[in-house]
Scaffold this motif. Structure first.
Motif, PDB file in Angstrom:
ATOM      1  N   GLU A 407       0.824  -1.208   0.000  1.00  0.00           N
ATOM      2  CA  GLU A 407       0.000   0.000   0.000  1.00  0.00           C
ATOM      3  C   GLU A 407       0.860   1.261   0.000  1.00  0.00           C
ATOM      4  OE1 GLU A 407      -1.708   1.033   3.844  1.00  0.00           O
ATOM      5  OE2 GLU A 407      -1.142  -0.928   4.617  1.00  0.00           O
ATOM      6  N   GLY A 408       1.485   1.549  -1.129  1.00  0.00           N
ATOM      7  CA  GLY A 408       2.248   2.786  -1.205  1.00  0.00           C
ATOM      8  C   GLY A 408       3.742   2.555  -1.357  1.00  0.00           C
ATOM      9  N   GLN A 409       4.452   3.656  -1.637  1.00  0.00           N
ATOM     10  CA  GLN A 409       5.869   3.572  -1.975  1.00  0.00           C
ATOM     11  C   GLN A 409       6.768   3.265  -0.778  1.00  0.00           C
ATOM     12  OE1 GLN A 409       7.092   3.525  -5.030  1.00  0.00           O
ATOM     13  NE2 GLN A 409       4.979   3.643  -5.758  1.00  0.00           N
ATOM     14  N   SER A 410       6.384   3.738   0.442  1.00  0.00           N
ATOM     15  CA  SER A 410       7.262   3.530   1.599  1.00  0.00           C
ATOM     16  C   SER A 410       7.399   2.054   1.931  1.00  0.00           C
ATOM     17  CB  SER A 410       6.750   4.298   2.817  1.00  0.00           C
ATOM     18  OG  SER A 410       5.432   3.868   3.157  1.00  0.00           O
ATOM     19  N   ALA A 411       6.249   1.366   1.982  1.00  0.00           N
ATOM     20  CA  ALA A 411       6.282  -0.076   2.255  1.00  0.00           C
ATOM     21  C   ALA A 411       6.941  -0.822   1.105  1.00  0.00           C
ATOM     22  CB  ALA A 411       4.877  -0.595   2.492  1.00  0.00           C
ATOM     23  N   ALA A 412       6.617  -0.417  -0.123  1.00  0.00           N
ATOM     24  CA  ALA A 412       7.200  -1.077  -1.290  1.00  0.00           C
ATOM     25  C   ALA A 412       8.712  -0.923  -1.300  1.00  0.00           C
ATOM     26  CB  ALA A 412       6.606  -0.492  -2.575  1.00  0.00           C
ATOM     27  N   SER A 417      13.937  -3.433  -1.485  1.00  0.00           N
ATOM     28  CA  SER A 417      15.346  -3.476  -1.069  1.00  0.00           C
ATOM     29  C   SER A 417      15.709  -4.804  -0.416  1.00  0.00           C
ATOM     30  CB  SER A 417      15.633  -2.332  -0.085  1.00  0.00           C
ATOM     31  OG  SER A 417      15.381  -1.081  -0.685  1.00  0.00           O
ATOM     32  N   ALA A 418      14.732  -5.433   0.248  1.00  0.00           N
ATOM     33  CA  ALA A 418      15.023  -6.641   1.016  1.00  0.00           C
ATOM     34  C   ALA A 418      14.711  -7.927   0.268  1.00  0.00           C
ATOM     35  CB  ALA A 418      14.225  -6.616   2.327  1.00  0.00           C
ATOM     36  N   ARG A 419      13.969  -7.857  -0.816  1.00  0.00           N
ATOM     37  CA  ARG A 419      13.466  -9.058  -1.496  1.00  0.00           C
ATOM     38  C   ARG A 419      14.577  -9.834  -2.202  1.00  0.00           C
ATOM     39  NH1 ARG A 419      11.617  -7.824  -7.527  1.00  0.00           N
ATOM     40  NH2 ARG A 419      13.089  -6.177  -8.018  1.00  0.00           N
ATOM     41  N   ASP A 420      14.225 -11.049  -2.601  1.00  0.00           N
ATOM     42  CA  ASP A 420      15.061 -11.845  -3.491  1.00  0.00           C
ATOM     43  C   ASP A 420      14.561 -11.581  -4.908  1.00  0.00           C
ATOM     44  OD1 ASP A 420      16.320 -13.701  -5.041  1.00  0.00           O
ATOM     45  OD2 ASP A 420      15.588 -15.461  -3.961  1.00  0.00           O
ATOM     46  N   PRO A 421      15.305 -10.842  -5.720  1.00  0.00           N
ATOM     47  CA  PRO A 421      14.807 -10.460  -7.054  1.00  0.00           C
ATOM     48  C   PRO A 421      14.580 -11.642  -7.993  1.00  0.00           C
ATOM     49  CG  PRO A 421      17.130  -9.887  -6.805  1.00  0.00           C
ATOM     50  CD  PRO A 421      16.643 -10.308  -5.457  1.00  0.00           C
ATOM     51  N   MET A 422      15.107 -12.810  -7.642  1.00  0.00           N
ATOM     52  CA  MET A 422      14.885 -13.987  -8.486  1.00  0.00           C
ATOM     53  C   MET A 422      13.440 -14.483  -8.367  1.00  0.00           C
ATOM     54  SD  MET A 422      17.377 -14.829 -10.390  1.00  0.00           S
ATOM     55  CE  MET A 422      16.821 -16.474 -10.839  1.00  0.00           C
ATOM     56  N   SER A 559      13.127  -1.262   8.607  1.00  0.00           N
ATOM     57  CA  SER A 559      14.253  -1.063   7.699  1.00  0.00           C
ATOM     58  C   SER A 559      14.413  -2.275   6.778  1.00  0.00           C
ATOM     59  CB  SER A 559      15.541  -0.852   8.495  1.00  0.00           C
ATOM     60  OG  SER A 559      15.919  -2.062   9.148  1.00  0.00           O
ATOM     61  N   PRO A 560      14.981  -2.062   5.576  1.00  0.00           N
ATOM     62  CA  PRO A 560      15.206  -3.186   4.649  1.00  0.00           C
ATOM     63  C   PRO A 560      15.988  -4.321   5.290  1.00  0.00           C
ATOM     64  CG  PRO A 560      15.534  -1.120   3.515  1.00  0.00           C
ATOM     65  CD  PRO A 560      15.336  -0.774   4.964  1.00  0.00           C
ATOM     66  N   LYS A 561      16.989  -3.980   6.122  1.00  0.00           N
ATOM     67  CA  LYS A 561      17.790  -5.022   6.765  1.00  0.00           C
ATOM     68  C   LYS A 561      16.924  -5.889   7.669  1.00  0.00           C
ATOM     69  CE  LYS A 561      21.918  -5.696   9.618  1.00  0.00           C
ATOM     70  NZ  LYS A 561      23.004  -5.034  10.379  1.00  0.00           N
ATOM     71  N   GLU A 562      16.007  -5.236   8.410  1.00  0.00           N
ATOM     72  CA  GLU A 562      15.102  -5.991   9.268  1.00  0.00           C
ATOM     73  C   GLU A 562      14.095  -6.768   8.434  1.00  0.00           C
ATOM     74  OE1 GLU A 562      14.362  -3.719  13.396  1.00  0.00           O
ATOM     75  OE2 GLU A 562      13.897  -2.504  11.634  1.00  0.00           O
ATOM     76  N   PHE A 563      13.584  -6.097   7.391  1.00  0.00           N
ATOM     77  CA  PHE A 563      12.519  -6.699   6.590  1.00  0.00           C
ATOM     78  C   PHE A 563      12.966  -8.009   5.947  1.00  0.00           C
ATOM     79  CE2 PHE A 563       8.586  -6.875   4.603  1.00  0.00           C
ATOM     80  CZ  PHE A 563       7.828  -5.751   4.913  1.00  0.00           C
ATOM     81  N   LYS A 564      14.240  -8.114   5.632  1.00  0.00           N
ATOM     82  CA  LYS A 564      14.761  -9.307   4.966  1.00  0.00           C
ATOM     83  C   LYS A 564      14.486 -10.557   5.794  1.00  0.00           C
ATOM     84  CE  LYS A 564      18.752 -10.548   2.135  1.00  0.00           C
ATOM     85  NZ  LYS A 564      18.058 -10.248   0.883  1.00  0.00           N
ATOM     86  N   GLN A 565      14.448 -10.386   7.128  1.00  0.00           N
ATOM     87  CA  GLN A 565      14.189 -11.532   8.013  1.00  0.00           C
ATOM     88  C   GLN A 565      12.744 -12.025   7.900  1.00  0.00           C
ATOM     89  OE1 GLN A 565      15.817 -10.893  12.091  1.00  0.00           O
ATOM     90  NE2 GLN A 565      16.291  -8.842  11.310  1.00  0.00           N
ATOM     91  N   PHE A 566      11.831 -11.118   7.521  1.00  0.00           N
ATOM     92  CA  PHE A 566      10.414 -11.446   7.560  1.00  0.00           C
ATOM     93  C   PHE A 566       9.867 -11.929   6.229  1.00  0.00           C
ATOM     94  CE2 PHE A 566      10.976  -7.553  10.350  1.00  0.00           C
ATOM     95  CZ  PHE A 566      11.385  -8.301  11.442  1.00  0.00           C
ATOM     96  N   ILE A 567      10.661 -11.810   5.146  1.00  0.00           N
ATOM     97  CA  ILE A 567      10.194 -12.305   3.845  1.00  0.00           C
ATOM     98  C   ILE A 567      11.162 -13.333   3.274  1.00  0.00           C
ATOM     99  CG2 ILE A 567       8.898 -10.212   3.313  1.00  0.00           C
ATOM    100  CD1 ILE A 567      11.186  -9.355   1.482  1.00  0.00           C
TER     101      ILE A 567
END
Length: 611
Positions: A407-412, A417-422, A559-567
């Motif tokens: 829902e919006g650019q901030s969350a996106a 930044s944290a996702r696996d682009p593959m 933060s992206p660093k934290e978010f990486k743990q959750f996805i």
């Protein structure tokens, strides 16, 4: 490279026993493992394999009752009253691959477990497994631990004929597992509908149907059908269907008692038979799309040598069944319409309405596609991933791709930044999506946001074209986020209901709190977890350690660093499931319809204040 590290001789060759192989590669036999929070988790496959054998006894005319018990620790007992496993083969039937009577069509004409793996997999993946066969006054009992025989006994018995299977799923394979009674109930009702007359007792409740798949259809429609369902049942084919005013078509298909949620050749033949039967009756040349839109159908076939596209039997691959299913369905449909002219007229009227809607949509579609090309060749709201499995060859377990709807650019931004682009894509909404409940299909093409989302998922022509294994709603946990989530669910349920029915739509769970001291950080998904984490980090001594608690108001704060743990590997997803199709219309009408006073009254009556 050092030669000593590449030595390849007789010592490197290993031979695993059949049960050892199952424990080493469980995914080959039961698909995913899981903890029981998803209806496709392995513990339900284990239960299914055992119950399948008991149902096969009923199909062959031996035993009309099955008793199922599961205690709070997950210990399962399944007792049938069939013929009982021949006493001299009890151990082999539950421990030696490719052993069983289901290869013998004189004994089991229509069975799911043709590969001789079922109970062997249950045995191998259980800490405790016991089988007891009662047969004509004698019994044989064998007990196993982690797939290894540890005890056996035999003697006389006064018990009725049949087989008792008891097992406790492996704590190593299924850590912290728990059976969900609702998932089990749904499966047992399917058994009941597929086997009219069979009585299954579970959790002090009887699962029983007298009219088979017609009962299942009535349950799903709950009065929403436009005409009396067309129904047929014989020894090898049973089906029922009717039309509703909903978009799309929906089917519950089965092969030898197993739910094939991805359909297969039997479903495509069923659709073709319906089309040909209607055209033969009407003398017209209706197209497939117009006939299918709004259909809800149930289908069960029995075939001697089913070929499935996976071990978990989601899709039938037999091509030889097509012609006889098409011809039988065509004849039944045509005759039924001649007999019931009132229902026939309602069916034809529905198809003509579908035809008019399709023609109305053609010009709107052309305009929407032209506008989309003018804006950009790519969908600018989509940050795509590189890996897209072919629909003909779906992803292997553990290699699924997914798209996060944010829902919006901030969350996106955090997710991108944290996702696996593959394997992970992101689609960002510009704002709150439109409430599409009650809207025509043309609205979908006139709304830029919804049209872009449909294009991103590639589901305009067919749900089978979906570009992602999982569609994940990643909204904030506040009121606005929940509202957006409900609007998105309304969008999928209103226009693309099968997407939800097939288990593609999920909700991302993200932490609400971060609790930390100088040495450790714990992320919490509820107030209960926050309290527990606080107590743990404060310590048990007299002098409490200072603990800092942060509440995340939105995904953009993580933060992206934290978010990486959750996805990543520890991603928490809740699959959106449907209890029945009839509930969808009622729920959407109440929560998303124009009955504001009734909703306000409901909220006031159920409002809870926390002090």
């Amino acid at each position: 490279m050092n030669a000593s590290t590449t030595t390849y001789d007789e010592s490197k060759i290993k031979t695993l026993s059949s049960l050892e192989h199952i424990r080493k590669r469980p995914g080959m036999y039961i698909g995913r493992l899981g903890d029981g929070s998803n209806q496709n988790d392995g513990i339900y496959i284990l239960l299914k394999e055992v119950v399948d054998n008991s149902v096969d006894e009923f199909i062959m005319g031996a035993g009309k009752r099955i008793d199922i018990n599961i205690d709070e620790k997950g210990f399962v007992q399944v007792r049938d009253y069939g013929r009982g496993i021949p006493l001299g083969k009890v151990i082999d039937c539950v421990s030696t691959i490719n052993t069983g009577a289901k290869y013998n069509t004189d004994v089991f004409q229509f069975s799911v477990g043709l590969n001789g793996v079922g109970t062997k997999a249950v045995n191998a993946l259980s800490d405790v497994f016991t089988v007891t066969s009662h047969r004509d006054g004698d019994f044989f009992k064998a007990s196993f631990r982690s797939g290894k025989l540890c005890d056996k006994e035999q003697g006389e018995t006064k018990e009725k004929n049949g087989t008792l299977i008891e097992f406790l799923p492996s704590a190593e394979m299924f850590p912290d597992f728990a059976f969900d009674p609702d998932f089990i109930a749904k499966r047992l009702w399917r058994y009941a509908y597929l086997n009219a007359g069979l009585k299954i007792y579970f959790d002090k409740k009887l699962y029983h149907s007298t009219n088979g798949l017609l009962d299942l259809l009535h349950k799903e429609l709950d009065g929403a059908e436009l005409y009396d369902p067309i129904y047929h049942r014989d020894d090898t084919l049973e089906f029922s269907f009717s039309h509703t005013d909903a978009f799309g078509d929906c089917y519950y298909t089965f092969v030898n008692g197993t739910y094939t949620n991805e359909g297969g050749t039997h479903l495509s033949a069923f659709r073709e038979g319906i089309l040909k039967g209607i055209n033969e009756f009407s003398g017209k040349k209706f197209v497939n799309t117009d006939v299918r839109d709004g259909i809800v159908g149930t289908l069960a076939v029995k075939i001697k040598d089913p070929v499935f596209e996976s071990q978990t039997k989601n899709k039938l691959g037999n091509t030889e069944v097509r012609s006889w299913i098409v011809n039988k369905v065509k004849d039944v449909v045509s005759k039924a319409l001649y007999k019931d002219t009132e229902s026939a007229q309602r069916l034809i009227d529905k198809i003509i309405r579908n035809e008019n809607v399709r023609k109305e949509l053609q010009s709107v579609r052309t305009e929407a596609r032209a506008n989309a090309k003018k804006v950009a060749l790519k969908i600018h709201q989509l940050k795509d991933c590189k890996y897209h499995p072919s629909r003909k060859k779906p992803s292997a377990p553990g290699k699924e791709n997914m798209v996060f709807i944010t829902e919006g650019q901030s969350a996106a931004g955090s997710i991108v930044s944290a996702r696996d682009p593959m394997t992970q894509a992101v689609f960002s909404l510009k704002g709150k999506p439109l409430n599409v409940f009650g809207q025509k299909m043309t609205t979908l093409y006139k709304n830029e946001e919804m049209f872009s989302l449909m294009r991103a998922l590639d589901i305009e022509e067919s749900i089978s074209d979906l570009r992602y294994d999982k569609v994940i709603l990643a909204t904030d946990a506040d009121v606005d986020g929940l509202h957006i989530r409900n609007l998105l669910l309304t969008f999928f349920l209103h226009y693309f209901e099968p997407l939800v029915k097939l288990g593609h739509v999920h909700i991302l769970e993200t932490p609400i709190f971060r609790v930390r001291n100088k040495k450790e950080t714990i992320y919490c998904y509820s107030d209960k977890e926050k309290v527990s984490a606080t107590k743990k980090l404060q310590g048990s001594g007299r002098q409490k350690i200072n603990v800092e608690t942060t509440r995340f108001k939105g995904l953009g704060e993580i933060s992206p660093k934290e978010f990486k743990q959750f996805i990543g590997d520890n991603i928490r997803l809740r699959c959106v499931t449907l209890d029945s199709l009839s509930e969808v219309a009622k729920v959407l009408s109440f929560y998303m319809g124009k009955n504001t006073p009734a909703r306000r009254e409901y909220i006031m009556e159920n409002l809870k204040l926390e002090l």
